[in-house]
Enzyme design. Structure first.
Site, PDB file in Angstrom:
ATOM      1  N   HIS A 110       2.145  52.848  31.354  1.00 25.87           N
ATOM      2  CA  HIS A 110       0.850  52.369  31.849  1.00 25.87           C
ATOM      3  C   HIS A 110       0.995  50.932  32.301  1.00 25.87           C
ATOM      4  O   HIS A 110       1.519  50.087  31.581  1.00 25.87           O
ATOM      5  CB  HIS A 110      -0.219  52.442  30.757  1.00 25.87           C
ATOM      6  N   ASP A 128     -15.480  56.465  25.824  1.00 24.40           N
ATOM      7  CA  ASP A 128     -14.996  55.311  26.578  1.00 24.40           C
ATOM      8  C   ASP A 128     -15.751  55.174  27.886  1.00 24.40           C
ATOM      9  O   ASP A 128     -16.089  54.069  28.310  1.00 24.40           O
ATOM     10  CB  ASP A 128     -13.497  55.441  26.858  1.00 24.40           C
ATOM     11  N   ARG A 182     -20.306  48.102  29.224  1.00 21.25           N
ATOM     12  CA  ARG A 182     -19.591  46.823  29.314  1.00 21.25           C
ATOM     13  C   ARG A 182     -19.684  46.263  30.724  1.00 21.25           C
ATOM     14  O   ARG A 182     -19.817  45.046  30.921  1.00 21.25           O
ATOM     15  CB  ARG A 182     -18.117  47.015  28.930  1.00 21.25           C
ATOM     16  N   SER A 237     -10.035  50.817  25.476  1.00 18.24           N
ATOM     17  CA  SER A 237     -10.411  51.638  26.618  1.00 18.24           C
ATOM     18  C   SER A 237      -9.165  52.244  27.265  1.00 18.24           C
ATOM     19  O   SER A 237      -9.096  53.452  27.515  1.00 18.24           O
ATOM     20  CB  SER A 237     -11.172  50.770  27.623  1.00 18.24           C
ATOM     21  N   LYS A 266      -7.761  56.591  26.680  1.00 15.66           N
ATOM     22  CA  LYS A 266      -7.498  57.529  27.760  1.00 15.66           C
ATOM     23  C   LYS A 266      -6.022  57.935  27.764  1.00 15.66           C
ATOM     24  O   LYS A 266      -5.685  59.104  27.906  1.00 15.66           O
ATOM     25  CB  LYS A 266      -7.903  56.907  29.097  1.00 15.66           C
TER      26      LYS A 266
END
Lengths: 436, 436
Positions: free
Chosen positions: B82, B161, B168, B183, B187
């Site tokens: 990621h 989320d 947010r 967050s 995921k």
């Protein structure tokens, strides 16, 4: 303008402008700004605080979200007193008529009790027939004709504060001095007053437990009033023990009648005289505090304050015969003594716990929608510094069928009895004075 | 349990427990906890932060609010990468097939671009026919059969989320490392992975502008993965200039094809090799980073990574002929050069501004619901440290009918050219490594 940017600005410690606050608060009422944005903003305020300018702007925004009573056609300088809430704090009841009797109009919009503190409206309503739900027109008329009117907050007053408070109440943002100050004053300044005396309570039974907190609250409220061009003075007064002899609604009315007859406990009288003197100075009915004190004391001695209270009761649909016949006030069916577990000196009387004891008997409310039992409460026999024998009554519970055991348990924790030989200083009633 | 108490605890700096977070987040989805309570809580988290235990609990709560894909029946250690988002960051495109070609299954659920950063899904969709909206069943099947699948977040993944992020986004609480970490990982961990390599971007084009911020984010995410019993390593890599030669969706696919043919810009290749090596180590297909680097480099040279990409494209309904015929990729009708205003050395290439320039041409989106033009973007000719002549092209805009003037204006501000005699050090691509 975007709510996001205003939240971010406050989050980052910036100064929010009056147009921005108007956008946020106005948007909250119109629905353009979401509840969940407001609460994020409020939490940011909790952490970042507000400058004097910001809190003046917030107060002004909430004030002008509703009706602001215009009393300018009524002669005189209109002055009110606001207390941040205490236990046994019935001062408004003798004070308002005493000040009015001295020629200063007193327009007073008060609140109800919540939690451990009592409310002026609940106390007044223990007088049979007394109505606090008058219209703003009636209120204006009574201020003009009687010199005083004591009512509850109407729906027209500061609706933005009502909405904001409801959100604060469920998001742990009540306990924040700029928001507290703005909330109090957005309602108070809707009364149509020219001046305001603030009685900021400090100590175990107050919302502000420390002198530092109380001073900050007082300074903030004084700054707001000054920013809104109102004359103002704040007194910090001790809430380390219950005020006077009684806690409870009808019981506090009785004590107030004592004061209006030139009697009553020393602290209740002293608070009435001192705060009254401040009101007379702001109301230009006394050139200084000494003259003010003398005038208030005289009004209590000569029956003029008592007579004014009778007029107020009658004008607000109450039974003014309570002045001469206290049996017309509701009274509790039972009494139970709370006695000293040991001999010694009373060195602590946690007034919050005393307030909770009265609440448990039915004299207060946990939620705004609850009712109160006007009959119940406590009579306090021993004050801080008093020496008691083992088994001597410290207080007498006036009660019906609920809460006695719980109340006694609270009182056991609230009252600390120490060796009489240990040095002990009774806290001073008047702690500080902060002028505008 | 009351939302109020949890908000108050966090407000006062306390540590919120996993049951409390489950109550809050579960209550948000059920409606028992109100949006306006959650946002106050989030703002309190903004100010108070979260401990590692809290952020693990938050991530776990959000993760388990939805489907967590179970890939345990598929042999091998499943590893994903990621990136926190950069400009020209097409690394997933050559990386995922390269790692899969080396025998480590890569289950990858990616996001779309937002603001100045592109998204893997948008890039993949510029390949004609490529579908990223496969079901979780298809996703599982392709990870098993092809060794890799690249899809978008489905509705089943981490609904909490999604709700939290939406709140947010309008309350200035996006920019908060514990919330960002939770967050991202709620995921990512739904993918069914055993290990995760984090590429935390730092610099002008990254969300984390400073090494300190990036390190905190990396450490937090590493702690979460460790707390969730996933093997993890984070690399901090420089985002002081765009990655590689192209910014834009189809353009980045072309650059990725170059890398898969054993060519491509040095930094794109280096990131692919380095992050791939980390993935092979976590996936137990290499005993150390050196072996991992060699395997990834070989897969790029011998065509096996390219062949794997072809299989992935075909399995996801795309036209795998793009591998041999790049004219099948969409291309922009016009090109305009951005040229150096003076001679000298390129000493700044604000990659956020370059990303915005691509966005202005239509290659990115300001709001999640916007579409993107796959054809447009920028080719970068001059990199940090390069010496250019006046009028020499620094970049070429690939564009259609919008945004050229605005994009050029951004680029003028983004690129700073200094005297070549002034000492200048090109920032290192690999900044730090934080192991689990």
């Amino acid at each position: 303008m975007r709510a996001y940017d205003i939240i971010q600005k406050k989050r980052d410690g910036g100064v929010v402008t009056e147009p921005e606050l108007k956008f946020l608060v106005g948007g909250l009422l119109s629905g353009e700004v979401k509840d969940y944005q407001l609460t994020a903003f409020l939490m940011a305020v909790y952490f970042r605080g507000m400058s004097d300018d910001e809190v003046v702007a917030l107060t002004s925004t909430m004030l002008h979200s509703g009706t602001v009573v215009d009393l300018t056609e009524i002669p005189g300088v209109k002055v009110d007193k606001h207390s941040t809430g205490g236990v046994g704090d019935k001062i408004s009841l003798p004070l308002a008529p005493a000040v009015a009797a001295c020629g200063v109009p007193v327009p007073m919009i008060s609140g109800r009790g919540l939690g451990h503190t009592g409310g002026t409206l609940d106390k007044l309503e223990s007088i049979p027939g007394f109505r606090v739900d008058l219209s703003l027109d009636d209120y204006r008329r009574l201020v003009r004709d009687v010199g005083c009117c004591l009512i509850g907050q109407t729906k027209e007053v500061a609706p933005a504060d009502k909405k904001l408070y409801a959100l604060r109440d469920v998001t742990a943002t009540v306990d924040c001095i700029p928001l507290i100050s703005g909330s109090i004053l957005s309602k108070k300044l809707a009364e149509g007053i020219d001046g305001l005396v603030l009685d900021v309570k400090v100590g175990s039974g107050a919302f502000m437990k420390t002198r530092e907190q109380a001073t900050t609250l007082a300074r903030t409220m004084v700054a707001i009033c000054a920013g809104m061009r109102k004359s103002v003075v704040a007194r910090l007064t001790s809430m380390e023990q219950p005020i006077g002899q009684y806690v409870g609604n009808a019981l506090e009315v009785m004590e107030s009648l004592d004061v209006l007859e030139g009697k009553g406990p020393a602290d209740t009288v002293a608070l009435t005289v001192e705060l009254g003197a401040e009101m007379l100075v702001l109301g230009r009915a006394a050139k200084d505090l000494d003259e003010g004190r003398a005038k208030i004391a005289r009004s209590l001695q000569d029956g003029s304050a008592r007579e004014k209270f009778g007029q107020i009761i009658a004008a607000q649909h109450g039974d003014r015969r309570v002045l001469d016949d206290r049996s017309r006030l509701p009274s509790a069916p039972k009494k139970t003594d709370f006695t000293a577990a040991r001999a010694g000196r009373v060195v602590a009387a946690d007034s919050e716990a005393v307030g909770v004891a009265s609440l448990l008997l039915g004299g207060g409310r946990l939620r705004a929608e609850d009712g109160v039992d006007p009959r119940v409460g406590l009579q306090i026999h021993a004050r801080l510094g008093d020496v008691v024998a083992a088994g001597q009554p410290i207080a007498t519970l006036h009660h019906a069928d609920r809460g006695v055991e719980d109340a006694l348990a609270r009182l056991h924790k609230a009252y600390v009895i120490d060796d009489p030989a240990t040095p002990f200083a009774v806290p001073a009633l008047f702690v500080d004075r902060i002028a505008g």
